[in-house]
Design a protein around this motif. Structure first.
Motif, PDB file in Angstrom:
ATOM      1  N   ILE A 128     105.145  -4.584  55.621  1.00  0.00           N
ATOM      2  CA  ILE A 128     106.457  -3.607  54.638  1.00  0.00           C
ATOM      3  C   ILE A 128     105.510  -3.163  53.115  1.00  0.00           C
ATOM      4  N   GLY A 129     105.470  -2.103  52.839  1.00  0.00           N
ATOM      5  CA  GLY A 129     104.628  -1.737  52.284  1.00  0.00           C
ATOM      6  C   GLY A 129     105.637  -0.885  50.397  1.00  0.00           C
ATOM      7  N   MET A 130     105.817  -1.067  49.112  1.00  0.00           N
ATOM      8  CA  MET A 130     106.123  -0.517  48.488  1.00  0.00           C
ATOM      9  C   MET A 130     105.439  -0.136  47.393  1.00  0.00           C
ATOM     10  N   GLY A 131     105.982   0.654  46.242  1.00  0.00           N
ATOM     11  CA  GLY A 131     105.395   0.514  45.158  1.00  0.00           C
ATOM     12  C   GLY A 131     105.982   1.707  43.889  1.00  0.00           C
ATOM     13  N   CYS A 183      96.052  -7.582  51.030  1.00  0.00           N
ATOM     14  CA  CYS A 183      97.569  -7.461  49.942  1.00  0.00           C
ATOM     15  C   CYS A 183      97.546  -8.006  48.785  1.00  0.00           C
ATOM     16  N   TYR A 184      96.985  -8.335  48.146  1.00  0.00           N
ATOM     17  CA  TYR A 184      96.954  -9.448  47.130  1.00  0.00           C
ATOM     18  C   TYR A 184      95.920  -8.315  46.356  1.00  0.00           C
ATOM     19  N   ASN A 185      94.760  -8.260  46.629  1.00  0.00           N
ATOM     20  CA  ASN A 185      93.861  -7.078  46.249  1.00  0.00           C
ATOM     21  C   ASN A 185      95.007  -5.845  45.692  1.00  0.00           C
ATOM     22  N   VAL A 186      95.188  -5.461  46.943  1.00  0.00           N
ATOM     23  CA  VAL A 186      95.897  -3.950  46.842  1.00  0.00           C
ATOM     24  C   VAL A 186      97.268  -3.892  46.048  1.00  0.00           C
ATOM     25  N   ASP A 187      97.851  -4.809  45.339  1.00  0.00           N
ATOM     26  CA  ASP A 187      99.111  -4.996  45.133  1.00  0.00           C
ATOM     27  C   ASP A 187      98.310  -5.528  43.274  1.00  0.00           C
ATOM     28  N   ALA A 188      98.027  -6.122  43.439  1.00  0.00           N
ATOM     29  CA  ALA A 188      97.073  -5.965  41.652  1.00  0.00           C
ATOM     30  C   ALA A 188      96.735  -4.941  41.103  1.00  0.00           C
ATOM     31  N   LEU A 189      96.185  -4.129  41.647  1.00  0.00           N
ATOM     32  CA  LEU A 189      95.937  -3.001  41.101  1.00  0.00           C
ATOM     33  C   LEU A 189      95.137  -2.532  39.880  1.00  0.00           C
ATOM     34  N   GLU A 190      94.296  -3.801  39.999  1.00  0.00           N
ATOM     35  CA  GLU A 190      93.019  -4.067  39.226  1.00  0.00           C
ATOM     36  C   GLU A 190      91.155  -3.813  39.291  1.00  0.00           C
ATOM     37  N   MET A 204      99.457   4.084  40.076  1.00  0.00           N
ATOM     38  CA  MET A 204     100.972   3.499  40.641  1.00  0.00           C
ATOM     39  C   MET A 204     100.622   2.337  38.919  1.00  0.00           C
ATOM     40  N   THR A 205     102.283   2.206  38.952  1.00  0.00           N
ATOM     41  CA  THR A 205     102.695   1.041  37.954  1.00  0.00           C
ATOM     42  C   THR A 205     102.432  -0.219  38.820  1.00  0.00           C
ATOM     43  N   HIS A 206     103.266  -0.010  40.305  1.00  0.00           N
ATOM     44  CA  HIS A 206     103.332  -1.414  40.917  1.00  0.00           C
ATOM     45  C   HIS A 206     103.330  -1.507  42.275  1.00  0.00           C
ATOM     46  N   HIS A 207     103.243  -2.470  43.194  1.00  0.00           N
ATOM     47  CA  HIS A 207     102.608  -2.126  44.510  1.00  0.00           C
ATOM     48  C   HIS A 207     103.183  -3.385  45.510  1.00  0.00           C
ATOM     49  N   PHE A 208     103.657  -3.906  46.508  1.00  0.00           N
ATOM     50  CA  PHE A 208     104.091  -4.905  46.512  1.00  0.00           C
ATOM     51  C   PHE A 208     104.012  -4.905  48.154  1.00  0.00           C
ATOM     52  N   HIS A 209     103.088  -5.564  48.576  1.00  0.00           N
ATOM     53  CA  HIS A 209     103.123  -5.421  50.568  1.00  0.00           C
ATOM     54  C   HIS A 209     103.245  -6.585  51.164  1.00  0.00           C
ATOM     55  N   PHE A 210     104.082  -6.886  51.889  1.00  0.00           N
ATOM     56  CA  PHE A 210     104.926  -8.251  52.764  1.00  0.00           C
ATOM     57  C   PHE A 210     104.248  -8.077  53.957  1.00  0.00           C
ATOM     58  N   ILE A 211     103.645  -8.822  54.685  1.00  0.00           N
ATOM     59  CA  ILE A 211     102.619  -8.656  55.358  1.00  0.00           C
ATOM     60  C   ILE A 211     103.406 -10.285  56.374  1.00  0.00           C
ATOM     61  N   SER A 212     103.405  -9.624  58.115  1.00  0.00           N
ATOM     62  CA  SER A 212     103.741 -11.096  58.596  1.00  0.00           C
ATOM     63  C   SER A 212     103.114 -10.394  60.184  1.00  0.00           C
ATOM     64  N   ASN A 213     104.044 -11.737  61.224  1.00  0.00           N
ATOM     65  CA  ASN A 213     103.907 -11.067  62.383  1.00  0.00           C
ATOM     66  C   ASN A 213     101.998 -11.213  63.171  1.00  0.00           C
ATOM     67  N   PHE A 214     101.501 -11.750  62.480  1.00  0.00           N
ATOM     68  CA  PHE A 214      99.902 -11.936  62.685  1.00  0.00           C
ATOM     69  C   PHE A 214      99.572 -12.215  64.371  1.00  0.00           C
ATOM     70  N   ARG A 215      98.546 -11.142  64.522  1.00  0.00           N
ATOM     71  CA  ARG A 215      99.140 -10.477  66.260  1.00  0.00           C
ATOM     72  C   ARG A 215      97.264 -11.211  66.393  1.00  0.00           C
ATOM     73  N   GLU A 216      96.984 -11.971  67.639  1.00  0.00           N
ATOM     74  CA  GLU A 216      95.139 -11.624  67.956  1.00  0.00           C
ATOM     75  C   GLU A 216      95.024 -10.745  68.877  1.00  0.00           C
ATOM     76  N   GLU A 217      93.808  -9.680  68.273  1.00  0.00           N
ATOM     77  CA  GLU A 217      94.239  -8.534  69.474  1.00  0.00           C
ATOM     78  C   GLU A 217      92.935  -8.838  70.409  1.00  0.00           C
ATOM     79  N   SER A 218      91.966  -9.347  70.085  1.00  0.00           N
ATOM     80  CA  SER A 218      90.816  -9.461  70.916  1.00  0.00           C
ATOM     81  C   SER A 218      89.971  -9.931  70.025  1.00  0.00           C
ATOM     82  N   TRP A 219      88.944 -11.122  70.971  1.00  0.00           N
ATOM     83  CA  TRP A 219      88.229 -11.524  70.369  1.00  0.00           C
ATOM     84  C   TRP A 219      86.771 -11.637  71.674  1.00  0.00           C
ATOM     85  N   GLU A 220      85.211 -11.592  70.494  1.00  0.00           N
ATOM     86  CA  GLU A 220      84.078 -11.410  71.786  1.00  0.00           C
ATOM     87  C   GLU A 220      83.361 -12.554  71.091  1.00  0.00           C
ATOM     88  N   GLY A 221      83.729 -13.786  70.047  1.00  0.00           N
ATOM     89  CA  GLY A 221      82.129 -14.268  70.431  1.00  0.00           C
ATOM     90  C   GLY A 221      81.940 -13.874  68.744  1.00  0.00           C
TER      91      GLY A 221
END
Length: 149
Positions: free
Chosen positions: A96-99, A20-27, A69-86
């Protein structure tokens, strides 16, 4: 399903945040690509954007995005493990993404990210399969801004 170790969960959460930080930096395309394995697959087709393969596919889509793009902003939340296979960890998160585009167009999306991640030879976690799915109806402006890629 085996429980994902806390250090793996933390590493994958940080990877998702770094994306998210890298997409928002746009650079910095190299920093953006560092989140992914060389042979990654990024499937954005559920939101009307392309299916991409490898760094070349990501670069081909995101370089024009960064330029348009001139601006990007991503807010990330509700992290959830889906699977772990070792050796493979998969997590989801709500985003929520805005641009704002240089042509004055704007976009806001409410989506879910899914990242399937593996460790590289240096021990760093990388995303090898990335999927975005909509959580709310997609705005027409997304297609206006990025639909031709």
């Amino acid at each position: 399903m085996p429980q994902m170790p806390v250090d793996v969960r933390t590493a994958i959460e940080r990877l998702m945040i770094e994306y998210c930080y890298n997409v928002d930096a746009l650079e910095n395309m190299d920093r953006f690509l560092s989140v992914f394995t060389d042979d990654c697959v990024a499937d954005l087709s559920a939101i009307g954007l392309p299916l991409m393969h490898g760094h070349d596919g990501l670069r081909g889509f995101f370089e024009p995005v960064f330029a348009d793009m001139t601006h990007h902003f991503h807010f990330i939340s509700n992290f959830r493990e889906e699977s772990w296979e070792g050796t493979v960890g998969t997590m989801t998160a709500y985003v929520i993404g805005m641009g704002a585009a240089k042509d004055g167009n704007t976009v806001e999306v409410q989506v879910k990210y899914r990242m399937e991640c593996v460790q590289d030879d240096s021990g760093a976690w990388k995303c090898r399969h990335y999927t975005i799915t909509p959580m709310m109806p997609m705005p027409g402006s997304l297609d206006e801004i990025h639909g031709d890629r």
